[in-house]
Design a protein around this motif. Structure first.
Motif, PDB file in Angstrom:
ATOM      1  N   GLU A  14      79.316  46.051  92.358  1.00  0.00           N
ATOM      2  CA  GLU A  14      79.372  45.478  93.690  1.00  0.00           C
ATOM      3  C   GLU A  14      79.502  46.615  94.704  1.00  0.00           C
ATOM      4  OE1 GLU A  14      82.459  42.591  94.129  1.00  0.00           O
ATOM      5  OE2 GLU A  14      81.761  42.032  96.121  1.00  0.00           O
ATOM      6  N   GLY A  15      78.751  46.516  95.795  1.00  0.00           N
ATOM      7  CA  GLY A  15      78.855  47.517  96.856  1.00  0.00           C
ATOM      8  C   GLY A  15      77.916  48.700  96.709  1.00  0.00           C
ATOM      9  N   GLU A  16      77.098  48.727  95.655  1.00  0.00           N
ATOM     10  CA  GLU A  16      76.123  49.813  95.537  1.00  0.00           C
ATOM     11  C   GLU A  16      74.924  49.548  96.443  1.00  0.00           C
ATOM     12  OE1 GLU A  16      75.343  52.156  91.980  1.00  0.00           O
ATOM     13  OE2 GLU A  16      76.180  50.512  90.797  1.00  0.00           O
ATOM     14  N   PHE A  17      74.301  50.623  96.862  1.00  0.00           N
ATOM     15  CA  PHE A  17      72.998  50.581  97.534  1.00  0.00           C
ATOM     16  C   PHE A  17      72.092  51.406  96.629  1.00  0.00           C
ATOM     17  CE2 PHE A  17      70.711  51.583 101.869  1.00  0.00           C
ATOM     18  CZ  PHE A  17      69.536  51.064 101.360  1.00  0.00           C
ATOM     19  N   LEU A  18      71.375  50.706  95.769  1.00  0.00           N
ATOM     20  CA  LEU A  18      70.643  51.349  94.675  1.00  0.00           C
ATOM     21  C   LEU A  18      69.157  51.440  95.002  1.00  0.00           C
ATOM     22  CD1 LEU A  18      71.115  52.179  91.518  1.00  0.00           C
ATOM     23  CD2 LEU A  18      69.890  50.056  91.104  1.00  0.00           C
ATOM     24  N   ALA A  19      68.583  52.622  94.813  1.00  0.00           N
ATOM     25  CA  ALA A  19      67.129  52.774  94.942  1.00  0.00           C
ATOM     26  C   ALA A  19      66.504  52.706  93.559  1.00  0.00           C
ATOM     27  CB  ALA A  19      66.785  54.109  95.595  1.00  0.00           C
ATOM     28  N   LEU A  20      65.417  51.964  93.475  1.00  0.00           N
ATOM     29  CA  LEU A  20      64.643  51.862  92.241  1.00  0.00           C
ATOM     30  C   LEU A  20      63.321  52.568  92.527  1.00  0.00           C
ATOM     31  CD1 LEU A  20      64.373  50.561  89.460  1.00  0.00           C
ATOM     32  CD2 LEU A  20      63.815  48.413  90.591  1.00  0.00           C
ATOM     33  N   MET A  21      63.156  53.745  91.882  1.00  0.00           N
ATOM     34  CA  MET A  21      62.003  54.601  92.166  1.00  0.00           C
ATOM     35  C   MET A  21      61.027  54.562  90.993  1.00  0.00           C
ATOM     36  SD  MET A  21      62.983  56.648  94.930  1.00  0.00           S
ATOM     37  CE  MET A  21      61.923  58.069  94.693  1.00  0.00           C
ATOM     38  N   MET A  71      66.898  48.354  96.268  1.00  0.00           N
ATOM     39  CA  MET A  71      65.680  48.593  97.036  1.00  0.00           C
ATOM     40  C   MET A  71      64.657  49.369  96.224  1.00  0.00           C
ATOM     41  SD  MET A  71      65.336  50.689 100.639  1.00  0.00           S
ATOM     42  CE  MET A  71      65.877  52.260  99.971  1.00  0.00           C
ATOM     43  N   VAL A  72      63.480  48.789  96.064  1.00  0.00           N
ATOM     44  CA  VAL A  72      62.368  49.512  95.451  1.00  0.00           C
ATOM     45  C   VAL A  72      61.754  50.423  96.511  1.00  0.00           C
ATOM     46  CG1 VAL A  72      60.017  49.297  94.574  1.00  0.00           C
ATOM     47  CG2 VAL A  72      61.779  47.732  93.756  1.00  0.00           C
ATOM     48  N   THR A  73      61.523  51.666  96.126  1.00  0.00           N
ATOM     49  CA  THR A  73      60.857  52.568  97.062  1.00  0.00           C
ATOM     50  C   THR A  73      60.145  53.647  96.263  1.00  0.00           C
ATOM     51  OG1 THR A  73      61.187  54.114  98.896  1.00  0.00           O
ATOM     52  CG2 THR A  73      62.981  53.954  97.307  1.00  0.00           C
ATOM     53  N   HIS A  74      59.074  54.210  96.825  1.00  0.00           N
ATOM     54  CA  HIS A  74      58.601  55.428  96.174  1.00  0.00           C
ATOM     55  C   HIS A  74      58.645  56.606  97.132  1.00  0.00           C
ATOM     56  CE1 HIS A  74      54.515  53.350  96.815  1.00  0.00           C
ATOM     57  NE2 HIS A  74      54.732  54.116  97.836  1.00  0.00           N
ATOM     58  N   ASN A  75      59.457  56.457  98.151  1.00  0.00           N
ATOM     59  CA  ASN A  75      59.626  57.522  99.132  1.00  0.00           C
ATOM     60  C   ASN A  75      60.925  58.292  98.880  1.00  0.00           C
ATOM     61  OD1 ASN A  75      59.902  59.100 101.366  1.00  0.00           O
ATOM     62  ND2 ASN A  75      59.381  57.478 102.835  1.00  0.00           N
ATOM     63  N   GLN A  76      60.776  59.550  98.486  1.00  0.00           N
ATOM     64  CA  GLN A  76      61.944  60.405  98.189  1.00  0.00           C
ATOM     65  C   GLN A  76      62.919  60.474  99.362  1.00  0.00           C
ATOM     66  OE1 GLN A  76      62.941  62.251  95.570  1.00  0.00           O
ATOM     67  NE2 GLN A  76      61.233  61.854  94.191  1.00  0.00           N
ATOM     68  N   GLU A  77      62.382  60.462 100.587  1.00  0.00           N
ATOM     69  CA  GLU A  77      63.251  60.605 101.763  1.00  0.00           C
ATOM     70  C   GLU A  77      64.257  59.466 101.859  1.00  0.00           C
ATOM     71  OE1 GLU A  77      60.985  61.117 105.362  1.00  0.00           O
ATOM     72  OE2 GLU A  77      59.683  62.567 104.351  1.00  0.00           O
ATOM     73  N   ASN A  78      63.885  58.308 101.329  1.00  0.00           N
ATOM     74  CA  ASN A  78      64.792  57.161 101.418  1.00  0.00           C
ATOM     75  C   ASN A  78      66.058  57.368 100.586  1.00  0.00           C
ATOM     76  OD1 ASN A  78      62.929  55.977 103.035  1.00  0.00           O
ATOM     77  ND2 ASN A  78      62.232  54.453 101.565  1.00  0.00           N
ATOM     78  N   ARG A 100      72.908  55.459  94.993  1.00  0.00           N
ATOM     79  CA  ARG A 100      72.484  55.852  93.645  1.00  0.00           C
ATOM     80  C   ARG A 100      71.004  55.521  93.490  1.00  0.00           C
ATOM     81  NH1 ARG A 100      73.314  53.495  87.841  1.00  0.00           N
ATOM     82  NH2 ARG A 100      74.036  51.584  88.858  1.00  0.00           N
ATOM     83  N   ALA A 101      70.343  56.261  92.617  1.00  0.00           N
ATOM     84  CA  ALA A 101      68.932  55.967  92.361  1.00  0.00           C
ATOM     85  C   ALA A 101      68.676  55.927  90.860  1.00  0.00           C
ATOM     86  CB  ALA A 101      68.047  57.029  93.000  1.00  0.00           C
ATOM     87  N   VAL A 102      67.801  55.029  90.448  1.00  0.00           N
ATOM     88  CA  VAL A 102      67.310  55.028  89.072  1.00  0.00           C
ATOM     89  C   VAL A 102      65.788  55.101  89.128  1.00  0.00           C
ATOM     90  CG1 VAL A 102      69.267  53.793  88.033  1.00  0.00           C
ATOM     91  CG2 VAL A 102      67.336  52.490  88.951  1.00  0.00           C
ATOM     92  N   TYR A 103      65.211  55.555  88.046  1.00  0.00           N
ATOM     93  CA  TYR A 103      63.794  55.873  88.025  1.00  0.00           C
ATOM     94  C   TYR A 103      63.131  55.135  86.864  1.00  0.00           C
ATOM     95  CZ  TYR A 103      59.706  58.917  88.463  1.00  0.00           C
ATOM     96  OH  TYR A 103      58.455  59.403  88.662  1.00  0.00           O
TER      97      TYR A 103
END
Ligand code: ADP
Ligand code: MG
Length: 227
Positions: free
Chosen positions: A32-39, A198-205, A211-214
Protein backbone atom coordinates in the motif's frame (compact mmCIF):
# COMPACT_ATOMS: atom_id res chain seq x y z
CA UNK A 1 0.90 -7.78 4.39
CA UNK A 2 1.25 -6.52 0.81
CA UNK A 3 -1.81 -4.88 -0.76
CA UNK A 4 -1.28 -6.79 -4.00
CA UNK A 5 0.26 -10.23 -4.19
CA UNK A 6 0.81 -12.09 -7.45
CA UNK A 7 1.76 -15.78 -7.28
CA UNK A 8 3.10 -17.78 -10.22
CA UNK A 9 0.95 -15.92 -12.69
CA UNK A 10 0.95 -16.97 -16.32
CA UNK A 11 -1.16 -15.87 -19.26
CA UNK A 12 -1.42 -17.46 -22.67
CA UNK A 13 -3.56 -16.04 -25.47
CA UNK A 14 -4.81 -18.61 -27.92
CA UNK A 15 -5.15 -17.53 -31.52
CA UNK A 16 -5.54 -19.08 -34.96
CA UNK A 17 -1.80 -19.54 -35.39
CA UNK A 18 -1.07 -20.97 -31.96
CA UNK A 19 -0.67 -19.52 -28.52
CA UNK A 20 1.23 -16.49 -27.23
CA UNK A 21 2.71 -16.74 -23.75
CA UNK A 22 2.24 -13.14 -22.68
CA UNK A 23 3.25 -13.69 -19.03
CA UNK A 24 5.45 -16.43 -17.61
CA UNK A 25 5.43 -17.27 -13.92
CA UNK A 26 5.22 -13.70 -12.64
CA UNK A 27 5.64 -13.17 -8.89
CA UNK A 28 5.22 -9.70 -7.43
CA UNK A 29 4.23 -8.00 -4.19
CA UNK A 30 3.12 -4.39 -4.05
CA UNK A 31 2.62 -2.56 -0.76
CA UNK A 32 0.00 0.00 0.00
CA UNK A 33 1.28 3.48 -0.84
CA UNK A 34 3.69 2.48 -3.60
CA UNK A 35 3.88 4.35 -6.89
CA UNK A 36 5.16 1.55 -9.09
CA UNK A 37 6.35 1.85 -12.69
CA UNK A 38 5.95 -1.16 -14.94
CA UNK A 39 8.53 -0.85 -17.71
CA UNK A 40 9.39 -2.93 -20.75
CA UNK A 41 9.48 -2.95 -24.53
CA UNK A 42 6.39 -3.09 -26.71
CA UNK A 43 4.74 -6.52 -26.66
CA UNK A 44 6.48 -7.57 -23.44
CA UNK A 45 3.26 -8.11 -21.47
CA UNK A 46 2.80 -4.81 -19.60
CA UNK A 47 -0.84 -4.20 -20.54
CA UNK A 48 -1.64 -7.84 -19.95
CA UNK A 49 -0.21 -7.71 -16.43
CA UNK A 50 -2.01 -4.44 -15.69
CA UNK A 51 -5.38 -5.78 -16.84
CA UNK A 52 -4.90 -8.95 -14.76
CA UNK A 53 -3.94 -6.90 -11.68
CA UNK A 54 -7.04 -4.78 -12.21
CA UNK A 55 -9.37 -7.76 -12.25
CA UNK A 56 -10.21 -7.38 -15.94
CA UNK A 57 -8.44 -10.35 -17.48
CA UNK A 58 -8.28 -13.81 -15.85
CA UNK A 59 -4.83 -15.43 -15.83
CA UNK A 60 -4.28 -18.85 -17.38
CA UNK A 61 -2.71 -19.99 -14.12
CA UNK A 62 -1.54 -18.50 -10.86
CA UNK A 63 -3.26 -16.27 -8.35
CA UNK A 64 -3.90 -12.63 -7.62
CA UNK A 65 -4.59 -11.50 -4.06
CA UNK A 66 -5.65 -7.96 -3.33
CA UNK A 67 -6.20 -7.09 0.31
CA UNK A 68 -6.02 -10.85 0.90
CA UNK A 69 -8.94 -11.48 -1.48
CA UNK A 70 -8.39 -14.22 -4.07
CA UNK A 71 -9.64 -11.99 -6.89
CA UNK A 72 -10.24 -14.51 -9.67
CA UNK A 73 -11.93 -16.95 -7.30
CA UNK A 74 -14.78 -14.42 -6.95
CA UNK A 75 -18.10 -14.98 -8.70
CA UNK A 76 -18.49 -12.62 -11.70
CA UNK A 77 -20.87 -10.33 -9.85
CA UNK A 78 -18.63 -10.14 -6.78
CA UNK A 79 -15.67 -9.51 -9.08
CA UNK A 80 -17.49 -6.50 -10.53
CA UNK A 81 -18.21 -5.22 -7.00
CA UNK A 82 -14.59 -5.79 -6.09
CA UNK A 83 -13.34 -3.77 -9.06
CA UNK A 84 -15.78 -1.03 -8.27
CA UNK A 85 -14.59 -0.81 -4.69
CA UNK A 86 -10.84 -1.21 -5.15
CA UNK A 87 -9.65 -0.04 -8.54
CA UNK A 88 -9.67 2.90 -10.91
CA UNK A 89 -8.27 2.87 -14.45
CA UNK A 90 -6.63 5.58 -16.54
CA UNK A 91 -6.05 4.66 -20.17
CA UNK A 92 -3.91 6.37 -22.77
CA UNK A 93 -6.95 7.48 -24.72
CA UNK A 94 -9.01 9.39 -22.22
CA UNK A 95 -12.23 7.65 -23.23
CA UNK A 96 -14.40 10.52 -22.12
CA UNK A 97 -17.97 10.57 -23.41
CA UNK A 98 -18.00 13.48 -25.89
CA UNK A 99 -21.58 14.63 -25.25
CA UNK A 100 -21.27 14.67 -21.45
CA UNK A 101 -19.74 17.54 -19.49
CA UNK A 102 -16.62 17.06 -17.39
CA UNK A 103 -18.82 16.80 -14.32
CA UNK A 104 -21.12 14.21 -15.92
CA UNK A 105 -18.14 12.17 -17.14
CA UNK A 106 -16.73 12.08 -13.61
CA UNK A 107 -20.13 11.13 -12.18
CA UNK A 108 -20.39 8.04 -14.43
CA UNK A 109 -18.77 5.52 -12.05
CA UNK A 110 -21.13 6.71 -9.31
CA UNK A 111 -24.25 6.04 -11.36
CA UNK A 112 -24.45 2.42 -10.24
CA UNK A 113 -24.14 3.31 -6.56
CA UNK A 114 -27.13 3.97 -4.37
CA UNK A 115 -25.86 7.42 -3.41
CA UNK A 116 -28.31 10.24 -3.98
CA UNK A 117 -27.71 12.32 -7.12
CA UNK A 118 -26.83 15.39 -5.13
CA UNK A 119 -24.09 13.53 -3.26
CA UNK A 120 -22.78 12.07 -6.53
CA UNK A 121 -22.54 15.57 -7.92
CA UNK A 122 -20.69 16.83 -4.85
CA UNK A 123 -18.19 13.97 -5.00
CA UNK A 124 -17.53 14.69 -8.68
CA UNK A 125 -17.12 18.43 -7.98
CA UNK A 126 -14.66 17.66 -5.19
CA UNK A 127 -12.37 15.50 -7.33
CA UNK A 128 -12.53 17.89 -10.28
CA UNK A 129 -11.44 20.62 -7.89
CA UNK A 130 -8.64 18.36 -6.66
CA UNK A 131 -7.26 17.91 -10.19
CA UNK A 132 -7.44 21.66 -10.81
CA UNK A 133 -10.61 21.80 -12.92
CA UNK A 134 -13.01 23.19 -10.35
CA UNK A 135 -13.95 26.04 -12.68
CA UNK A 136 -14.41 23.94 -15.83
CA UNK A 137 -16.89 21.34 -14.66
CA UNK A 138 -19.53 22.31 -17.23
CA UNK A 139 -17.24 22.04 -20.27
CA UNK A 140 -17.58 19.30 -22.85
CA UNK A 141 -14.41 17.30 -23.56
CA UNK A 142 -13.78 19.11 -26.87
CA UNK A 143 -13.84 22.41 -24.94
CA UNK A 144 -10.88 21.22 -22.86
CA UNK A 145 -7.19 20.87 -23.73
CA UNK A 146 -5.60 17.42 -23.98
CA UNK A 147 -4.02 17.83 -20.56
CA UNK A 148 -7.35 18.91 -19.05
CA UNK A 149 -9.17 15.94 -20.60
CA UNK A 150 -6.51 13.77 -19.06
CA UNK A 151 -7.20 15.26 -15.65
CA UNK A 152 -10.92 14.64 -16.10
CA UNK A 153 -10.06 10.98 -16.77
CA UNK A 154 -8.02 10.89 -13.57
CA UNK A 155 -10.83 12.54 -11.62
CA UNK A 156 -13.19 9.89 -12.95
CA UNK A 157 -10.76 7.13 -11.92
CA UNK A 158 -10.51 8.42 -8.33
CA UNK A 159 -14.09 9.57 -7.71
CA UNK A 160 -15.02 6.23 -6.15
CA UNK A 161 -12.07 6.56 -3.77
CA UNK A 162 -10.40 3.37 -4.96
CA UNK A 163 -7.34 1.97 -3.17
CA UNK A 164 -5.41 1.45 -6.40
CA UNK A 165 -5.09 3.32 -9.68
CA UNK A 166 -3.91 1.46 -12.77
CA UNK A 167 -2.62 3.66 -15.57
CA UNK A 168 -1.56 2.24 -18.95
CA UNK A 169 1.00 4.54 -20.58
CA UNK A 170 -0.86 7.63 -19.38
CA UNK A 171 1.85 9.99 -20.65
CA UNK A 172 2.30 8.18 -23.97
CA UNK A 173 0.50 10.73 -26.12
CA UNK A 174 1.25 13.87 -24.09
CA UNK A 175 3.74 16.67 -24.67
CA UNK A 176 6.45 16.85 -22.01
CA UNK A 177 4.88 19.71 -20.03
CA UNK A 178 1.48 17.98 -19.87
CA UNK A 179 3.15 14.68 -19.00
CA UNK A 180 4.99 16.36 -16.15
CA UNK A 181 1.74 17.85 -14.82
CA UNK A 182 0.12 14.44 -14.90
CA UNK A 183 3.01 12.78 -13.06
CA UNK A 184 2.98 15.56 -10.51
CA UNK A 185 -0.75 15.01 -9.96
CA UNK A 186 -0.16 11.26 -9.57
CA UNK A 187 2.58 12.00 -7.07
CA UNK A 188 0.26 14.20 -5.02
CA UNK A 189 -2.46 11.53 -5.05
CA UNK A 190 0.13 8.92 -4.09
CA UNK A 191 1.30 11.06 -1.18
CA UNK A 192 -2.35 11.22 -0.08
CA UNK A 193 -2.24 7.41 0.19
CA UNK A 194 -3.34 6.11 -3.20
CA UNK A 195 -1.38 3.14 -4.56
CA UNK A 196 -0.52 3.70 -8.23
CA UNK A 197 0.69 1.20 -10.82
CA UNK A 198 1.76 2.88 -14.03
CA UNK A 199 2.86 1.29 -17.28
CA UNK A 200 5.43 3.39 -19.06
CA UNK A 201 8.32 2.97 -21.41
CA UNK A 202 9.76 6.38 -20.70
CA UNK A 203 12.87 6.26 -18.49
CA UNK A 204 12.34 9.88 -17.44
CA UNK A 205 9.12 8.92 -15.68
CA UNK A 206 11.18 6.89 -13.22
CA UNK A 207 12.07 10.13 -11.41
CA UNK A 208 8.50 10.26 -10.12
CA UNK A 209 7.91 6.74 -8.86
CA UNK A 210 8.86 4.90 -5.69
CA UNK A 211 9.85 1.66 -7.44
CA UNK A 212 10.10 0.16 -10.90
CA UNK A 213 9.83 -3.37 -12.25
CA UNK A 214 10.74 -4.47 -15.73
CA UNK A 215 9.12 -7.02 -18.01
CA UNK A 216 10.75 -8.63 -21.00
CA UNK A 217 9.11 -11.41 -23.02
CA UNK A 218 6.61 -11.97 -20.24
CA UNK A 219 9.26 -12.39 -17.55
CA UNK A 220 9.36 -9.91 -14.68
CA UNK A 221 12.53 -8.55 -13.12
CA UNK A 222 13.15 -5.86 -10.51
CA UNK A 223 15.09 -2.73 -11.31
CA UNK A 224 17.56 -1.96 -8.52
CA UNK A 225 16.89 1.44 -6.92
CA UNK A 226 19.53 4.06 -7.61
CA UNK A 227 20.51 6.04 -4.58
P1 ADP B 1 2.65 -4.52 -23.97
O1 ADP B 1 1.56 -3.81 -23.26
O2 ADP B 1 3.91 -4.64 -23.17
O3 ADP B 1 2.94 -3.91 -25.31
P2 ADP B 1 0.76 -6.72 -24.22
O4 ADP B 1 0.44 -7.17 -22.85
O5 ADP B 1 -0.24 -5.85 -24.90
O6 ADP B 1 2.21 -6.02 -24.24
O7 ADP B 1 1.01 -7.99 -25.14
C1 ADP B 1 1.85 -9.07 -24.78
C2 ADP B 1 1.78 -10.15 -25.85
O8 ADP B 1 0.47 -10.73 -25.83
C3 ADP B 1 1.99 -9.65 -27.26
O9 ADP B 1 2.64 -10.67 -27.98
C4 ADP B 1 0.59 -9.44 -27.77
O10 ADP B 1 0.53 -9.57 -29.16
C5 ADP B 1 -0.18 -10.55 -27.08
N1 ADP B 1 -1.59 -10.19 -26.81
C6 ADP B 1 -2.02 -9.16 -26.02
N2 ADP B 1 -3.37 -9.14 -25.95
C7 ADP B 1 -3.81 -10.17 -26.72
C8 ADP B 1 -5.11 -10.69 -27.05
N3 ADP B 1 -6.22 -10.15 -26.56
N4 ADP B 1 -5.17 -11.79 -27.87
C9 ADP B 1 -4.04 -12.36 -28.34
N5 ADP B 1 -2.80 -11.92 -28.06
C10 ADP B 1 -2.66 -10.84 -27.26
MG1 MG C 1 0.51 -2.06 -23.78
Amino acid sequence: MPLIKVCALSKAYKGGDGSVEALKNVNLEINEGEFLALMGPSGSGKSTLLSILGGLNPPTSGKLFIDDIDVYALEPERLADFRHEYVGFVFQQYQLIPYLTALENVMLPLAITSRPGREQQEMAQTVLHKVGLGNKTQRLPNQLSGGEQNRVAIARAIVNRPSIIFADEPTGSLDSKTAKDLLSLFQTLNQDGLTIIMVTHNQENLDWVTRAVYIRDGILASIPQES
